[in-house]
Design a protein around this motif. Sequence first.
Motif, PDB file in Angstrom:
ATOM      1  N   VAL A  34       0.850  -1.191   0.000  1.00 55.82           N
ATOM      2  CA  VAL A  34       0.000   0.000   0.000  1.00 55.82           C
ATOM      3  C   VAL A  34       0.887   1.244   0.000  1.00 55.82           C
ATOM      4  O   VAL A  34       1.662   1.445   0.933  1.00 55.82           O
ATOM      5  CB  VAL A  34      -0.936   0.012   1.228  1.00 55.82           C
ATOM      6  N   LYS A  35       0.776   2.024  -1.086  1.00 52.25           N
ATOM      7  CA  LYS A  35       1.696   3.152  -1.236  1.00 52.25           C
ATOM      8  C   LYS A  35       0.945   4.439  -1.491  1.00 52.25           C
ATOM      9  O   LYS A  35      -0.206   4.438  -1.879  1.00 52.25           O
ATOM     10  CB  LYS A  35       2.635   2.896  -2.414  1.00 52.25           C
ATOM     11  N   ARG A  36       1.685   5.535  -1.281  1.00 51.68           N
ATOM     12  CA  ARG A  36       1.129   6.865  -1.493  1.00 51.68           C
ATOM     13  C   ARG A  36       1.672   7.394  -2.810  1.00 51.68           C
ATOM     14  O   ARG A  36       2.880   7.451  -2.997  1.00 51.68           O
ATOM     15  CB  ARG A  36       1.594   7.754  -0.346  1.00 51.68           C
ATOM     16  N   GLY A  37       0.757   7.765  -3.701  1.00 49.61           N
ATOM     17  CA  GLY A  37       1.210   8.284  -4.989  1.00 49.61           C
ATOM     18  C   GLY A  37       0.841   9.731  -5.194  1.00 49.61           C
ATOM     19  O   GLY A  37       1.215  10.344  -6.186  1.00 49.61           O
ATOM     20  N   CYS A  38       0.062  10.295  -4.264  1.00 46.28           N
ATOM     21  CA  CYS A  38      -0.335  11.702  -4.419  1.00 46.28           C
ATOM     22  C   CYS A  38      -0.741  12.258  -3.063  1.00 46.28           C
ATOM     23  O   CYS A  38      -0.820  11.529  -2.079  1.00 46.28           O
ATOM     24  CB  CYS A  38      -1.509  11.822  -5.400  1.00 46.28           C
ATOM     25  N   GLU A  39      -1.012  13.551  -3.061  1.00 46.71           N
ATOM     26  CA  GLU A  39      -1.482  14.203  -1.826  1.00 46.71           C
ATOM     27  C   GLU A  39      -2.912  14.697  -1.995  1.00 46.71           C
ATOM     28  O   GLU A  39      -3.400  15.476  -1.202  1.00 46.71           O
ATOM     29  CB  GLU A  39      -0.563  15.383  -1.477  1.00 46.71           C
ATOM     30  N   THR A  40      -3.572  14.287  -3.089  1.00 43.85           N
ATOM     31  CA  THR A  40      -4.863  14.900  -3.415  1.00 43.85           C
ATOM     32  C   THR A  40      -5.988  13.890  -3.606  1.00 43.85           C
ATOM     33  O   THR A  40      -6.993  14.180  -4.264  1.00 43.85           O
ATOM     34  CB  THR A  40      -4.735  15.750  -4.703  1.00 43.85           C
ATOM     35  N   SER A  41      -5.855  12.691  -3.074  1.00 42.78           N
ATOM     36  CA  SER A  41      -6.904  11.662  -3.184  1.00 42.78           C
ATOM     37  C   SER A  41      -7.258  11.360  -4.638  1.00 42.78           C
ATOM     38  O   SER A  41      -8.415  11.137  -4.960  1.00 42.78           O
ATOM     39  CB  SER A  41      -8.180  12.096  -2.446  1.00 42.78           C
ATOM     40  N   ASN A  42      -6.268  11.361  -5.490  1.00 46.67           N
ATOM     41  CA  ASN A  42      -6.528  11.265  -6.920  1.00 46.67           C
ATOM     42  C   ASN A  42      -5.966  10.041  -7.623  1.00 46.67           C
ATOM     43  O   ASN A  42      -6.415   9.715  -8.716  1.00 46.67           O
ATOM     44  CB  ASN A  42      -5.947  12.500  -7.613  1.00 46.67           C
ATOM     45  N   CYS A  43      -4.957   9.382  -7.067  1.00 44.07           N
ATOM     46  CA  CYS A  43      -4.192   8.436  -7.888  1.00 44.07           C
ATOM     47  C   CYS A  43      -4.639   6.987  -7.754  1.00 44.07           C
ATOM     48  O   CYS A  43      -4.376   6.169  -8.630  1.00 44.07           O
ATOM     49  CB  CYS A  43      -2.707   8.554  -7.584  1.00 44.07           C
ATOM     50  N   GLY A  44      -5.248   6.618  -6.637  1.00 41.94           N
ATOM     51  CA  GLY A  44      -5.744   5.249  -6.479  1.00 41.94           C
ATOM     52  C   GLY A  44      -4.700   4.236  -6.047  1.00 41.94           C
ATOM     53  O   GLY A  44      -5.017   3.062  -5.826  1.00 41.94           O
ATOM     54  N   LEU A  45      -3.458   4.670  -5.910  1.00 40.05           N
ATOM     55  CA  LEU A  45      -2.392   3.723  -5.568  1.00 40.05           C
ATOM     56  C   LEU A  45      -2.576   3.126  -4.171  1.00 40.05           C
ATOM     57  O   LEU A  45      -2.164   2.002  -3.896  1.00 40.05           O
ATOM     58  CB  LEU A  45      -1.037   4.452  -5.665  1.00 40.05           C
ATOM     59  N   CYS A  46      -3.231   3.856  -3.285  1.00 39.17           N
ATOM     60  CA  CYS A  46      -3.360   3.459  -1.886  1.00 39.17           C
ATOM     61  C   CYS A  46      -4.607   2.611  -1.627  1.00 39.17           C
ATOM     62  O   CYS A  46      -5.001   2.423  -0.475  1.00 39.17           O
ATOM     63  CB  CYS A  46      -3.457   4.718  -1.040  1.00 39.17           C
ATOM     64  N   THR A  47      -5.240   2.100  -2.701  1.00 40.74           N
ATOM     65  CA  THR A  47      -6.513   1.375  -2.570  1.00 40.74           C
ATOM     66  C   THR A  47      -6.417   0.144  -1.660  1.00 40.74           C
ATOM     67  O   THR A  47      -5.540  -0.700  -1.835  1.00 40.74           O
ATOM     68  CB  THR A  47      -7.003   0.925  -3.969  1.00 40.74           C
ATOM     69  N   VAL A  55     -11.490   1.511  -1.162  1.00 42.47           N
ATOM     70  CA  VAL A  55     -11.426   2.909  -0.719  1.00 42.47           C
ATOM     71  C   VAL A  55      -9.973   3.391  -0.779  1.00 42.47           C
ATOM     72  O   VAL A  55      -9.047   2.587  -0.869  1.00 42.47           O
ATOM     73  CB  VAL A  55     -11.936   3.089   0.738  1.00 42.47           C
ATOM     74  N   LEU A  56      -9.799   4.707  -0.730  1.00 39.84           N
ATOM     75  CA  LEU A  56      -8.466   5.304  -0.714  1.00 39.84           C
ATOM     76  C   LEU A  56      -7.978   5.348   0.727  1.00 39.84           C
ATOM     77  O   LEU A  56      -8.471   6.142   1.524  1.00 39.84           O
ATOM     78  CB  LEU A  56      -8.532   6.716  -1.300  1.00 39.84           C
ATOM     79  N   SER A  57      -7.003   4.506   1.050  1.00 42.62           N
ATOM     80  CA  SER A  57      -6.576   4.438   2.453  1.00 42.62           C
ATOM     81  C   SER A  57      -5.853   5.710   2.884  1.00 42.62           C
ATOM     82  O   SER A  57      -5.718   5.973   4.075  1.00 42.62           O
ATOM     83  CB  SER A  57      -5.693   3.210   2.692  1.00 42.62           C
ATOM     84  N   CYS A  58      -5.425   6.526   1.910  1.00 45.53           N
ATOM     85  CA  CYS A  58      -4.758   7.790   2.252  1.00 45.53           C
ATOM     86  C   CYS A  58      -5.753   8.808   2.783  1.00 45.53           C
ATOM     87  O   CYS A  58      -5.366   9.856   3.275  1.00 45.53           O
ATOM     88  CB  CYS A  58      -4.070   8.377   1.029  1.00 45.53           C
ATOM     89  N   SER A  59      -7.054   8.513   2.637  1.00 41.52           N
ATOM     90  CA  SER A  59      -8.069   9.503   2.977  1.00 41.52           C
ATOM     91  C   SER A  59      -9.015   9.036   4.073  1.00 41.52           C
ATOM     92  O   SER A  59     -10.058   9.637   4.289  1.00 41.52           O
ATOM     93  CB  SER A  59      -8.872   9.870   1.719  1.00 41.52           C
TER      94      SER A  59
HETATM   95  S1  FES Z   1      -2.294   8.202  -2.337  1.00 39.92           S
HETATM   96 FE1  FES Z   1      -3.139   9.000  -4.168  1.00 39.92          FE
HETATM   97  S2  FES Z   1      -5.207   8.536  -3.876  1.00 39.92           S
HETATM   98 FE2  FES Z   1      -4.390   7.836  -2.042  1.00 39.92          FE
END
Ligand code: FES
Lengths: 154, 266
Positions: A34-47, A55-59
Amino acid sequence: MLVNIILNEKKISADVEPDLLLIDFVREQGCLSVKRGCETSNCGLCTVFLEDRPVLSCSVLAVRADGKRVTTLEGLKEEAEEFGAFIADQGAEQCGFCNPGFVMNALALFRENPDPSEEEIREYLAGNLCRCSGYEGQLRGIQAYLEWKKSNRV
Amino acid sequence: MLTIKNYKKAESLEEAWQLNQQRGSRILGGMLWMKMGKGNVQTAIDLSGLGLADIEETEEEFRIGAMVTLRQLEIHPGLSAYTKGAMKEALRHIVGVQFRNLATAGGSIFGRFGFSDVLTMFLAMDSYVELYQGGLVSMAQFARGGYERDVLVQILVKKRPMLFHYESVRNSQTDFPVLTCCGALDPDEGQYRFAIGARPGRAIIIEDKEHILAGGITEKQAEDFGVYAAGQTPTGSNMRGSAQYRSHLVKVLTARAALELNKGDL
Ligand code: FES
Ligand SMILES: Cc1cc2nc3c(=O)[nH]c(=O)nc-3n(C[C@H](O)[C@H](O)[C@H](O)COP(=O)(O)OP(=O)(O)OC[C@H]3O[C@@H](n4cnc5c(N)ncnc54)[C@H](O)[C@@H]3O)c2cc1C
Ligand code: FES
């Protein structure tokens, strides 16, 4: 705050800060897919799946997962490997950074809709960004996987 | 970065409201918009234990709890049928499924964002916001502002028989819209209304005050209405588009929606 989270079918009790994000919680627990690819809840990498929904685990605050089931790629090994092979067959990916989030959301799609049209595939995966590819290889990989699944069923 | 000192899962609406009167308190919706901002939250108030995550459908209305997600709205069969697919069209372009599984109806409406597809869609319907203190308020009134420390409990949509047509323009998939437009027609009264958002200001309603669309529509009437609507809709410029481009889009999207609505069963 004390939380009980069922992470990949294992119950974990932990004392967490109120603003700890679920992504950082699962990483602390060793789920490094589970990785972070953005700071704006946009990339989906953290699914991840929260109660089986992607869900976006970063959010999500970790405290909000209290009492709930969380699933990461580590908990879906077989399914993920089976599907991942079809993506690799197409040489769809370059750096592969987007892969874990993409695979998670693709698996969510197959569970919700086992026989999606091309349009439905594109729509469901629109929130998974890849900076290297044009998504065509991934699409071919998904279609090949679905075909294989179908032929296996009969 | 957003920092949160205390997290409180409210046990009643009264408690949520009380906590929300203190400076530094914030109610959590899906937290997606909130997380984009900086700031220190003293107490984050979670409404998720209050049974506000369901869509209830009766003969007369839909009752949508504040914590219902955008994805729930998108795939609800009753809402889909009632809006003739417009609800789904309004929501499906918002970031991604994983995002829409988190973003809430309450947070989306409460935020009254200029770019909001959600607000555009709800404004086109006969809808109301139920606030804990403020009571029942029409969506149009709520959209104008105020009620800052209140708690949004649920959203009501009256099932007035209407036709809807939703369209947005985006520079690229999943980006914020450059313009949103939801046309609505009450077929019995022959009345058209159009909610237009991402102007980039908050969505507003444009009605056919000059009866340009009265009595069946030709392409010419639709075009004339488009020109009228563009004249009535204030637009502005930002990084996604100029005021001039947006006014042009108002003209095209309202005319298109009018023609689609006129076809009847969408
Ligand atoms: S890190 Fe990019 S959407 Fe969660
Ligand atoms: C990257 C990104 C892209 C987006 N793109 C689009 C788009 O293309 N189209 C679109 O329509 N929207 C878009 N949005 C907005 C999104 O759809 C949601 O509307 C937004 O995130 C708010 O919903 P939330 O549940 O996350 O609310 P939150 O961020 O949790 O809350 C928003 C505000 O409302 C308050 N609040 C929340 N719930 C309540 C309640 N019940 N009572 C009182 N106050 C409350 C919060 O305190 C906060 O001030 C985007 C958002 C982001 C972050
Ligand atoms: S392969 Fe590099 S981001 Fe997708």
